[in-house]
Design a protein around this motif. Sequence first.
Motif, mmCIF file in Angstrom:
data_model
loop_
_atom_site.group_PDB
_atom_site.id
_atom_site.type_symbol
_atom_site.label_atom_id
_atom_site.label_comp_id
_atom_site.label_asym_id
_atom_site.label_seq_id
_atom_site.Cartn_x
_atom_site.Cartn_y
_atom_site.Cartn_z
ATOM 1 N N GLY A 79 -20.631 6.753 12.254
ATOM 2 C CA GLY A 79 -19.245 6.562 12.880
ATOM 3 C C GLY A 79 -19.612 6.142 14.363
ATOM 4 N N GLN A 80 -20.733 6.322 15.033
ATOM 5 C CA GLN A 80 -21.013 6.071 16.445
ATOM 6 C C GLN A 80 -20.810 4.611 16.760
ATOM 7 O OE1 GLN A 80 -24.780 7.941 17.830
ATOM 8 N NE2 GLN A 80 -24.262 7.500 19.919
ATOM 9 N N GLU A 81 -21.402 3.957 15.882
ATOM 10 C CA GLU A 81 -21.327 2.365 16.159
ATOM 11 C C GLU A 81 -20.737 1.881 14.839
ATOM 12 O OE1 GLU A 81 -24.955 -0.652 16.419
ATOM 13 O OE2 GLU A 81 -24.709 -0.035 14.711
ATOM 14 N N LEU A 82 -19.587 0.931 15.074
ATOM 15 C CA LEU A 82 -18.724 0.240 14.115
ATOM 16 C C LEU A 82 -18.844 -1.128 14.578
ATOM 17 C CD1 LEU A 82 -16.034 2.951 14.094
ATOM 18 C CD2 LEU A 82 -17.679 2.511 12.134
ATOM 19 N N HIS A 83 -19.126 -1.968 13.435
ATOM 20 C CA HIS A 83 -19.366 -3.504 13.625
ATOM 21 C C HIS A 83 -17.828 -4.166 13.634
ATOM 22 C CE1 HIS A 83 -23.415 -3.304 12.350
ATOM 23 N NE2 HIS A 83 -23.677 -3.964 13.543
ATOM 24 N N ILE A 296 -25.453 -6.878 25.425
ATOM 25 C CA ILE A 296 -25.282 -5.802 25.888
ATOM 26 C C ILE A 296 -23.582 -5.725 25.576
ATOM 27 C CG2 ILE A 296 -24.460 -4.421 27.836
ATOM 28 C CD1 ILE A 296 -27.408 -3.684 27.048
ATOM 29 N N VAL A 297 -22.859 -6.811 26.019
ATOM 30 C CA VAL A 297 -21.604 -6.982 25.863
ATOM 31 C C VAL A 297 -21.199 -6.670 24.302
ATOM 32 C CG1 VAL A 297 -19.759 -8.502 25.639
ATOM 33 C CG2 VAL A 297 -21.100 -8.473 27.747
ATOM 34 N N ARG A 298 -22.118 -7.312 23.540
ATOM 35 C CA ARG A 298 -21.765 -6.958 22.121
ATOM 36 C C ARG A 298 -21.985 -5.515 21.598
ATOM 37 N NH1 ARG A 298 -18.935 -10.206 19.811
ATOM 38 N NH2 ARG A 298 -20.013 -10.929 17.903
ATOM 39 N N LEU A 299 -23.111 -4.869 22.107
ATOM 40 C CA LEU A 299 -23.414 -3.719 21.714
ATOM 41 C C LEU A 299 -22.333 -2.478 22.499
ATOM 42 C CD1 LEU A 299 -27.263 -3.572 22.373
ATOM 43 C CD2 LEU A 299 -26.188 -3.052 20.286
ATOM 44 N N GLU A 300 -21.815 -3.112 23.623
ATOM 45 C CA GLU A 300 -20.769 -2.108 24.152
ATOM 46 C C GLU A 300 -19.605 -2.244 23.358
ATOM 47 O OE1 GLU A 300 -20.162 -3.942 27.853
ATOM 48 O OE2 GLU A 300 -21.687 -2.844 28.944
ATOM 49 N N ALA A 301 -19.072 -3.227 22.575
ATOM 50 C CA ALA A 301 -18.155 -3.135 21.919
ATOM 51 C C ALA A 301 -18.353 -2.240 20.670
ATOM 52 C CB ALA A 301 -17.958 -4.710 21.312
ATOM 53 N N THR A 302 -19.465 -2.498 19.883
ATOM 54 C CA THR A 302 -19.721 -1.543 18.722
ATOM 55 C C THR A 302 -19.526 -0.057 19.148
ATOM 56 O OG1 THR A 302 -21.966 -1.595 18.817
ATOM 57 C CG2 THR A 302 -21.060 -3.484 17.485
ATOM 58 N N TYR A 303 -20.017 0.199 20.090
ATOM 59 C CA TYR A 303 -20.000 1.586 20.479
ATOM 60 C C TYR A 303 -18.557 2.182 21.446
ATOM 61 C CZ TYR A 303 -24.849 2.274 19.321
ATOM 62 O OH TYR A 303 -26.014 2.291 18.586
ATOM 63 N N GLY A 304 -17.760 1.240 21.613
ATOM 64 C CA GLY A 304 -16.608 1.542 22.249
ATOM 65 C C GLY A 304 -16.897 1.934 23.618
ATOM 66 N N LEU A 305 -17.852 1.092 24.404
ATOM 67 C CA LEU A 305 -18.238 1.475 25.859
ATOM 68 C C LEU A 305 -17.965 0.048 26.918
ATOM 69 C CD1 LEU A 305 -21.794 2.806 24.956
ATOM 70 C CD2 LEU A 305 -19.810 4.212 25.596
ATOM 71 N N LYS A 306 -17.917 0.521 27.836
ATOM 72 C CA LYS A 306 -17.960 -0.399 28.975
ATOM 73 C C LYS A 306 -18.930 -0.112 30.079
ATOM 74 C CE LYS A 306 -14.909 -3.241 27.143
ATOM 75 N NZ LYS A 306 -15.557 -4.776 26.707
ATOM 76 N N THR A 307 -20.019 -0.391 29.743
ATOM 77 C CA THR A 307 -21.052 -0.193 31.002
ATOM 78 C C THR A 307 -21.372 -1.411 31.919
ATOM 79 O OG1 THR A 307 -23.018 -0.720 29.410
ATOM 80 C CG2 THR A 307 -22.133 1.492 29.572
ATOM 81 N N THR A 308 -22.189 -1.243 32.854
ATOM 82 C CA THR A 308 -22.577 -2.401 33.553
ATOM 83 C C THR A 308 -24.013 -2.825 33.474
ATOM 84 O OG1 THR A 308 -21.248 -1.191 35.585
ATOM 85 C CG2 THR A 308 -22.864 -2.809 36.271
ATOM 86 N N VAL A 309 -24.078 -4.010 33.369
ATOM 87 C CA VAL A 309 -25.468 -4.567 32.730
ATOM 88 C C VAL A 309 -26.125 -4.644 34.287
ATOM 89 C CG1 VAL A 309 -26.545 -6.688 32.345
ATOM 90 C CG2 VAL A 309 -24.312 -6.209 31.313
#
Length: 309
Positions: A79-83, A296-309
């Motif tokens: 459940g941590q990562e959801l496509h 990173i943008v794609r990964l952020e989405a699957t983890y529900g994150l918004k981090t800075t590249v």
Amino acid sequence: MNSVPIIDFSLSSEEICEKIKSALADVGFLYIVNHGVDTSKVQNAFDQSKHFFQQLDNVKRMFLQNPPVSGYAGWVEPGQELHSKLESDAKVVDELRECYDFPIHGDGFQATEFQNSLRLLMQECHPLLNKFFRILAKSLDLKDQDFFVNSVRCLNDPHVSSLTTLRSTYYPPIPSIILEGTTRCQEHADYGLVTLLFQDDGGLEVKNINGNWIPVHPIQDSIVVNTGELLEYWTGRYYPATRHRVVVPKDEIKKKCCRQSLVYFIQPDDEVNVVPLRPDSSGIIRPPVNSKEHSIVRLEATYGLKTTV
């Protein structure tokens, strides 16, 4: 095309080139046989992975992935990562899986036999990848046959940063009661250049150009290869990034069994700017995109994150 092509890598480069061009343009997936990768290293990685995942959660949690702090490395708990979050946060689909991500230059944790088995398998794949990338360049009529080899210098240079990662995925037995729509891995396309896949059982499906789902059944000692979004972008969609998924089996016996896969995501080096080699179907050459920023943008989405590249 109603099936995924099988390509014998003991053939001549010219024969392989034509088969790769047809397979990647039509379906974006192919099997490679006679690839030269030591199957004992594949089996050892499977064995070590299964041992890791069947430990108690409090043991695995010592390796828990924490993207905002340590990046995309370590254990991904269920459940941590959801496509499904790639499409919409409003329609989240349960995915019955857990993973372990081992980046090209290590995961930052104290090495165990499990992590060493992943490292050895990655290294074992590199001669095949170098051959594949040269043939890939040839299939696109590029004068520089090292074009793609030079975009993944991380494979041979520990000082070159990249999101290239070997992921071990564990799909536990299916519970007797699950929510409607639950799957093992939701429909998605991979983010990077190409992906190498080792699978131990069925369930993987790919969407062909007609929008139909076709199975990618395991073939002993084969490697499945598929295109990622950055290769699609690089080639003006000539080689599309095919969407794929892992479904819950219908067979009750298979539901009671776990499934494993080893997925080697090959990502261009972080510094690489992907400049399309040709126009897309509308005749437009798209602007460059940075390899790391895109993924990173794609990964952020699957983890529900918004981090800075």
